[in-house]
Write a protein that holds these residues in place. Structure first.
Motif, PDB file in Angstrom:
ATOM      1  N   ALA A  69     -92.072 -13.352 -67.496  1.00  0.00           N
ATOM      2  CA  ALA A  69     -91.104 -12.262 -67.364  1.00  0.00           C
ATOM      3  C   ALA A  69     -89.719 -12.705 -67.826  1.00  0.00           C
ATOM      4  N   ARG A  70     -89.322 -13.918 -67.488  1.00  0.00           N
ATOM      5  CA  ARG A  70     -88.015 -14.417 -67.939  1.00  0.00           C
ATOM      6  C   ARG A  70     -87.983 -14.540 -69.462  1.00  0.00           C
ATOM      7  N   LEU A  71     -89.076 -14.995 -70.047  1.00  0.00           N
ATOM      8  CA  LEU A  71     -89.155 -15.082 -71.505  1.00  0.00           C
ATOM      9  C   LEU A  71     -89.091 -13.691 -72.126  1.00  0.00           C
ATOM     10  N   THR A  72     -89.778 -12.739 -71.520  1.00  0.00           N
ATOM     11  CA  THR A  72     -89.748 -11.356 -72.010  1.00  0.00           C
ATOM     12  C   THR A  72     -88.339 -10.786 -71.950  1.00  0.00           C
ATOM     13  N   ALA A  73     -87.646 -11.051 -70.852  1.00  0.00           N
ATOM     14  CA  ALA A  73     -86.269 -10.572 -70.716  1.00  0.00           C
ATOM     15  C   ALA A  73     -85.379 -11.161 -71.801  1.00  0.00           C
ATOM     16  N   ALA A  74     -85.564 -12.445 -72.082  1.00  0.00           N
ATOM     17  CA  ALA A  74     -84.753 -13.089 -73.116  1.00  0.00           C
ATOM     18  C   ALA A  74     -85.061 -12.521 -74.495  1.00  0.00           C
ATOM     19  N   LEU A  75     -86.341 -12.324 -74.789  1.00  0.00           N
ATOM     20  CA  LEU A  75     -86.747 -11.824 -76.106  1.00  0.00           C
ATOM     21  C   LEU A  75     -86.311 -10.376 -76.340  1.00  0.00           C
ATOM     22  N   THR A  76     -86.151  -9.625 -75.250  1.00  0.00           N
ATOM     23  CA  THR A  76     -85.718  -8.223 -75.385  1.00  0.00           C
ATOM     24  C   THR A  76     -84.222  -8.068 -75.173  1.00  0.00           C
ATOM     25  N   GLY A  77     -83.503  -9.180 -75.130  1.00  0.00           N
ATOM     26  CA  GLY A  77     -82.063  -9.108 -74.960  1.00  0.00           C
ATOM     27  C   GLY A  77     -81.639  -8.509 -73.637  1.00  0.00           C
ATOM     28  N   GLY A  78     -82.481  -8.646 -72.618  1.00  0.00           N
ATOM     29  CA  GLY A  78     -82.159  -8.104 -71.308  1.00  0.00           C
ATOM     30  C   GLY A  78     -82.517  -6.643 -71.135  1.00  0.00           C
ATOM     31  N   ARG A  79     -83.104  -6.041 -72.154  1.00  0.00           N
ATOM     32  CA  ARG A  79     -83.520  -4.633 -72.026  1.00  0.00           C
ATOM     33  C   ARG A  79     -84.512  -4.472 -70.879  1.00  0.00           C
ATOM     34  N   TYR A  80     -85.399  -5.441 -70.733  1.00  0.00           N
ATOM     35  CA  TYR A  80     -86.341  -5.447 -69.622  1.00  0.00           C
ATOM     36  C   TYR A  80     -85.975  -6.624 -68.712  1.00  0.00           C
ATOM     37  N   THR A  81     -85.532  -6.315 -67.518  1.00  0.00           N
ATOM     38  CA  THR A  81     -84.999  -7.334 -66.622  1.00  0.00           C
ATOM     39  C   THR A  81     -86.106  -8.120 -65.929  1.00  0.00           C
ATOM     40  N   ALA A  82     -85.836  -9.393 -65.697  1.00  0.00           N
ATOM     41  CA  ALA A  82     -86.726 -10.233 -64.902  1.00  0.00           C
ATOM     42  C   ALA A  82     -86.179 -10.429 -63.486  1.00  0.00           C
ATOM     43  N   ALA A  83     -85.098  -9.735 -63.157  1.00  0.00           N
ATOM     44  CA  ALA A  83     -84.476  -9.894 -61.839  1.00  0.00           C
ATOM     45  C   ALA A  83     -85.329  -9.294 -60.724  1.00  0.00           C
ATOM     46  N   HIS A  84     -86.193  -8.350 -61.084  1.00  0.00           N
ATOM     47  CA  HIS A  84     -87.081  -7.764 -60.074  1.00  0.00           C
ATOM     48  C   HIS A  84     -88.332  -7.234 -60.755  1.00  0.00           C
ATOM     49  N   SER A  85     -89.357  -6.993 -59.935  1.00  0.00           N
ATOM     50  CA  SER A  85     -90.587  -6.383 -60.435  1.00  0.00           C
ATOM     51  C   SER A  85     -90.817  -5.016 -59.802  1.00  0.00           C
ATOM     52  N   ASP A  86     -90.664  -4.936 -58.488  1.00  0.00           N
ATOM     53  CA  ASP A  86     -90.965  -3.700 -57.769  1.00  0.00           C
ATOM     54  C   ASP A  86     -89.704  -3.070 -57.187  1.00  0.00           C
ATOM     55  N   ILE A  87     -89.774  -1.760 -57.009  1.00  0.00           N
ATOM     56  CA  ILE A  87     -88.733  -0.997 -56.329  1.00  0.00           C
ATOM     57  C   ILE A  87     -89.303  -0.486 -55.012  1.00  0.00           C
ATOM     58  N   VAL A  88     -88.573  -0.678 -53.935  1.00  0.00           N
ATOM     59  CA  VAL A  88     -88.986  -0.282 -52.595  1.00  0.00           C
ATOM     60  C   VAL A  88     -87.985   0.744 -52.076  1.00  0.00           C
ATOM     61  N   LEU A  89     -88.472   1.935 -51.734  1.00  0.00           N
ATOM     62  CA  LEU A  89     -87.575   3.033 -51.368  1.00  0.00           C
ATOM     63  C   LEU A  89     -87.960   3.664 -50.035  1.00  0.00           C
ATOM     64  N   VAL A  90     -86.938   4.009 -49.263  1.00  0.00           N
ATOM     65  CA  VAL A  90     -87.081   4.867 -48.091  1.00  0.00           C
ATOM     66  C   VAL A  90     -86.389   6.190 -48.434  1.00  0.00           C
ATOM     67  N   VAL A  91     -87.169   7.234 -48.585  1.00  0.00           N
ATOM     68  CA  VAL A  91     -86.662   8.541 -49.001  1.00  0.00           C
ATOM     69  C   VAL A  91     -86.827   9.523 -47.846  1.00  0.00           C
ATOM     70  N   ARG A  92     -85.781  10.295 -47.597  1.00  0.00           N
ATOM     71  CA  ARG A  92     -85.824  11.240 -46.486  1.00  0.00           C
ATOM     72  C   ARG A  92     -85.821  12.680 -47.003  1.00  0.00           C
ATOM     73  N   LYS A  93     -86.697  13.503 -46.425  1.00  0.00           N
ATOM     74  CA  LYS A  93     -86.718  14.937 -46.725  1.00  0.00           C
ATOM     75  C   LYS A  93     -85.694  15.621 -45.823  1.00  0.00           C
TER      76      LYS A  93
END
Length: 235
Positions: free
Chosen positions: A202-226
């Motif tokens: 993932a870090r190599l991918t981030a470098a090759l894409t100029g940071g377009r795809y970040t290696a800082a995280h993989s998943d997003i975790v959300l608490v959403v309220r109706k």
């Protein structure tokens, strides 16, 4: 909706979600919490304490692997296997909907999300975790075959292949919530340990894409309220 602040520190989403369910039950004075496990054919479900009274309903598509996992689960009080786009979901029936690693692996993801929110009671919680399609990990999971991902130490499951529709990104889910009048109460990110081969890829991918795809995280975790406001948009 106010500007979304994402906490980039690692979180244990199971502990986070369990804590939020308990807080929700206390705040609402619920004697029993009605929970929908959307995508029950994989994962362990919510790690809730024994003293929290609840009724957990599972739902997922019907494939041999997902059916076998569902049958092995001991936390489900009832379950239904069928297409999430048209499976029976009673309106305003659940206090909590939990969808773990679901929306990135289905088509018509926004329709499924809409149906899950419609099944929530006003003031209810939507707890979701998904791989960010705009991360380097998301790009790897979109492009690399499963056997190569397995060699890199990336979790591979015998479930339908990932589709990664636009809503499976931070901007995508934020726009979806905004258009439906939903409130993102919390947003966190997670990533695998840095020492794993997939993290290095993932870090190599981030470098090759100029940071377009970040290696800082993989998943997003959300608490959403109706919202409880009766003037809020009803879907």
């Amino acid at each position: 909706m106010t500007e979304l602040s994402v906490r980039n520190r690692p979180v244990l989403e199971g502990d986070l979600f369990a804590a939020r369910v308990r807080m929700h039950a206390q705040d609402k004075g619920l004697t029993r919490v009605a929970i929908l496990e959307a995508g029950c054919g994989r994962g362990p479900g919510l790690a809730l304490p024994d003293d929290l009274d609840r009724h957990v309903t599972g739902i997922d598509v019907d494939t041999p692997a997902l059916r076998a996992h569902t049958l092995d689960r001991t936390d489900l009080h009832s379950w239904h296997l069928g297409d999430l786009r048209n499976a029976p979901l009673p309106p305003r029936a659940f206090d909590v909907v939990h969808a773990d690693s679901l929306i990135e692996r289905i088509t018509n993801a926004e329709l499924v999300l809409d149906r899950m929110v419609a099944a929530l009671k006003p003031g209810g919680l939507l707890l979701i975790r998904f791989t960010d399609r705009d991360s380097a990990y998301g790009l790897i999971r979109r492009l690399l075959p499963r056997w190569l991902r397995a060699l890199l130490g990336d979790p591979v499951h015998s479930t339908p292949p990932t589709t990664f529709e636009p809503v499976t990104s931070l901007d995508g889910i934020r726009t979806w919530c905004l258009m439906r009048g939903l409130v993102i109460a919390e947003a966190h990110t997670t990533r695998p340990p840095r020492s794993t081969p997939v993290a290095a890829t993932a870090r190599l991918t981030a470098a090759l894409t100029g940071g377009r795809y970040t290696a800082a995280h993989s998943d997003i975790v959300l608490v959403v309220r109706k919202p409880e406001n009766r003037f809020a948009r009803i879907i």
